[in-house]
Each structure stands twice: as C-alpha cells, then as structure tokens.
Scaffold this motif. Structure first.
Motif, PDB file in Angstrom:
ATOM      1  N   LEU A  31       0.838  -1.207   0.000  1.00 27.27           N
ATOM      2  CA  LEU A  31       0.000   0.000   0.000  1.00 27.27           C
ATOM      3  C   LEU A  31       0.872   1.256   0.000  1.00 27.27           C
ATOM      4  N   SER A  32       1.958   1.210   0.741  1.00 30.91           N
ATOM      5  CA  SER A  32       2.867   2.359   0.773  1.00 30.91           C
ATOM      6  C   SER A  32       3.475   2.590  -0.626  1.00 30.91           C
ATOM      7  N   ASP A  33       3.862   1.507  -1.313  1.00 31.46           N
ATOM      8  CA  ASP A  33       4.354   1.640  -2.696  1.00 31.46           C
ATOM      9  C   ASP A  33       3.264   2.193  -3.618  1.00 31.46           C
ATOM     10  N   LEU A  34       2.020   1.774  -3.385  1.00 31.23           N
ATOM     11  CA  LEU A  34       0.922   2.230  -4.245  1.00 31.23           C
ATOM     12  C   LEU A  34       0.629   3.719  -4.045  1.00 31.23           C
ATOM     13  N   LEU A 140      -6.717  -5.853  -1.909  1.00 31.49           N
ATOM     14  CA  LEU A 140      -6.344  -5.135  -0.683  1.00 31.49           C
ATOM     15  C   LEU A 140      -7.550  -4.349  -0.174  1.00 31.49           C
ATOM     16  N   GLY A 141      -7.728  -4.331   1.151  1.00 29.14           N
ATOM     17  CA  GLY A 141      -8.793  -3.511   1.730  1.00 29.14           C
ATOM     18  C   GLY A 141     -10.101  -4.281   1.843  1.00 29.14           C
ATOM     19  N   SER A 189     -11.265  -0.707   7.245  1.00 32.64           N
ATOM     20  CA  SER A 189     -10.555  -1.980   7.388  1.00 32.64           C
ATOM     21  C   SER A 189      -9.215  -1.683   8.049  1.00 32.64           C
ATOM     22  N   PRO A 190      -8.572  -2.693   8.634  1.00 35.35           N
ATOM     23  CA  PRO A 190      -7.280  -2.440   9.284  1.00 35.35           C
ATOM     24  C   PRO A 190      -6.280  -1.790   8.322  1.00 35.35           C
ATOM     25  N   LEU A 191      -6.304  -2.209   7.056  1.00 34.43           N
ATOM     26  CA  LEU A 191      -5.345  -1.669   6.086  1.00 34.43           C
ATOM     27  C   LEU A 191      -5.736  -0.267   5.624  1.00 34.43           C
ATOM     28  N   MET A 192      -7.036  -0.047   5.440  1.00 33.92           N
ATOM     29  CA  MET A 192      -7.522   1.216   4.873  1.00 33.92           C
ATOM     30  C   MET A 192      -8.654   1.754   5.750  1.00 33.92           C
ATOM     31  N   PRO A 193      -8.298   2.522   6.781  1.00 32.36           N
ATOM     32  CA  PRO A 193      -9.295   2.980   7.770  1.00 32.36           C
ATOM     33  C   PRO A 193     -10.438   3.792   7.162  1.00 32.36           C
ATOM     34  N   LYS A 194     -10.204   4.439   6.018  1.00 32.37           N
ATOM     35  CA  LYS A 194     -11.289   5.222   5.404  1.00 32.37           C
ATOM     36  C   LYS A 194     -12.179   4.379   4.504  1.00 32.37           C
TER      37      LYS A 194
END
Ligand SMILES: O=C(O)CCC(=O)C(=O)O
Ligand SMILES: [Fe+2]
Length: 206
Positions: A31-34, A140-141, A189-194
């Motif tokens: 996600l950081s790379d994205l 992801l997400g 979600s844990p990965l994408m809180p929004k």
C-alpha cells in the motif's frame, strides 16, 4: 518474500485462489508503494466507449497502462495526463514471480480503486496479445464479492468473497473466463481505515 503461504491454491473453475497470500505487513508495504504510484500517476475515472464513467477509479504502473475513453479500451504508454507510468513496485513484482509460473515480466499493473458502491460487470480480459500468459490479481482492503462465469458469455456463475491479501491467478484454460465484482463490503478496514478496496492485476500486454 514476506507472503504468508505458498500452500496449494483453491481451484474454482480453473482460477487459482491463494487465500491470505500476503501477510498484513506485506499488504502495508504494498500500500505504501501504491501511494507513490498514485502520486506519480493519479487515479482517474475512465469513460466507457458508451460515454458513461466506470464506477471504479484506475491508474497503472509499468510500460503500459490500461485506458478507456470514447475511442475505446486499450493499453497506452502514457497516463491520460501525458506522463509515462511509474515502474511496477518490487513488492508487487514478487507476487508475480511467486505465482505466475513464467519468466516473462508483466508489462502492466492495473490498479482499480473501489469506493462505496463501485462494481465491475462480468467481462473477459482480452486486450492483451498473448493469452498464454496469466493475469494475476491481488486484493487489498474491503472484501469483494467476486463472480466467476464461463469461457463464453452466459451460463451459471459462482461467487466467492475476496479478502485483503488474497491472490487469484487467471490462467491456462481459464484465462478468458468471464469474471466481475458484484459489490464490496464498504467500511473501515485495518489496512484502509477510510474504507475502499484496491485490486491490482498484473498483465503481459504485448
Ligand atoms: O477487482 C477485481 O477483483 C477484478 C478486476 C478485474 O477483473 C479487472 O481489472 O479486469
Ligand atoms: Fe478482469
């Protein structure tokens, strides 16, 4: 390679489904790379050739990106804003190398962003030159209800939920099998809180 498992995939209509392939920390790194990809090549809303915007927003990394406008669907060497696409991040290339069973590198990593209500109708991925190469998908997400049909239009379908970190290989006899996303379970979600879902598809284009 920081993925959770290389255990045998589930097989559903020829699609290889690696549940929880990426650990939470591998998902964070990707996600950081994205975020870097999106800074270089901002998400846009593709227009269908029928003049209706798609509900997903998209961008790409790699030699080619996928674009859609009134001229139709195609791969293009530049973002609609005229700049070259950024390179496919190494965290994503590692997944391709682990599951694609080919030495050829992908030319395109298409990124779809599903906000609340976004979906993708049943379709085949057939804008690539050689269907001997698989399409590798990373989720992801938020969870998505993924529908799998048949190599020809119509017929019965089967659905499954794709979770964050799942990888699907669409190859072999199933390379041209119809597939789509009926809906996502939108929310934090844990990965994408929004909230929201990202799907990446790695493709050999030419
Ligand atoms: O979002 C997904 O899981 C599938 C995306 C897809 O089929 C595509 O981009 O061609
Ligand atoms: Fe597709």
């Amino acid at each position: 390679m920081p993925h959770a498992t290389t255990a045998k995939p589930l097989l559903l209509r020829g699609f290889e489904i690696y549940k929880s392939f990426l650990t939470p920390s591998a998902q964070e790194a990707m996600l950081s790379d994205l975020r870097d990809v999106v800074r270089a090549a901002p998400l846009f809303s593709p227009m269908t050739p029928y003049g209706k915007p798609m509900s997903v927003r998209m961008t790409s990394s790699g030699t080619y990106g996928w674009v859609s406008d009134r001229r139709g669907y195609r791969y293009a060497p530049q973002h609609p804003d005229g700049t070259a696409w950024p390179a496919i991040p190494e965290t994503i290339m590692e997944v391709w190398r682990a599951v694609s069973q080919t030495d050829r590198s992908p030319d395109c990593c298409l990124m779809n962003f599903y906000a609340e209500g976004a979906r993708m109708g049943l379709h085949q991925d057939r804008d690539e030159a050689d269907f001997a190469y698989p399409v590798v998908s990373i989720s992801l997400g938020n969870e998505a209800l993924f529908r799998i049909g048949n190599p020809e239009r119509g017929g019965k379908t089967e659905s499954l939920w794709l979770h964050s970190g799942d990888v699907v290989v669409m190859g072999g006899a199933a390379r041209l099998t119809y597939h789509g996303v009926d809906r996502i379970k939108f929310g934090a979600s844990p990965l994408m809180p929004k909230g929201g879902r990202i799907n990446l598809t790695l493709r050999v284009v030419d």
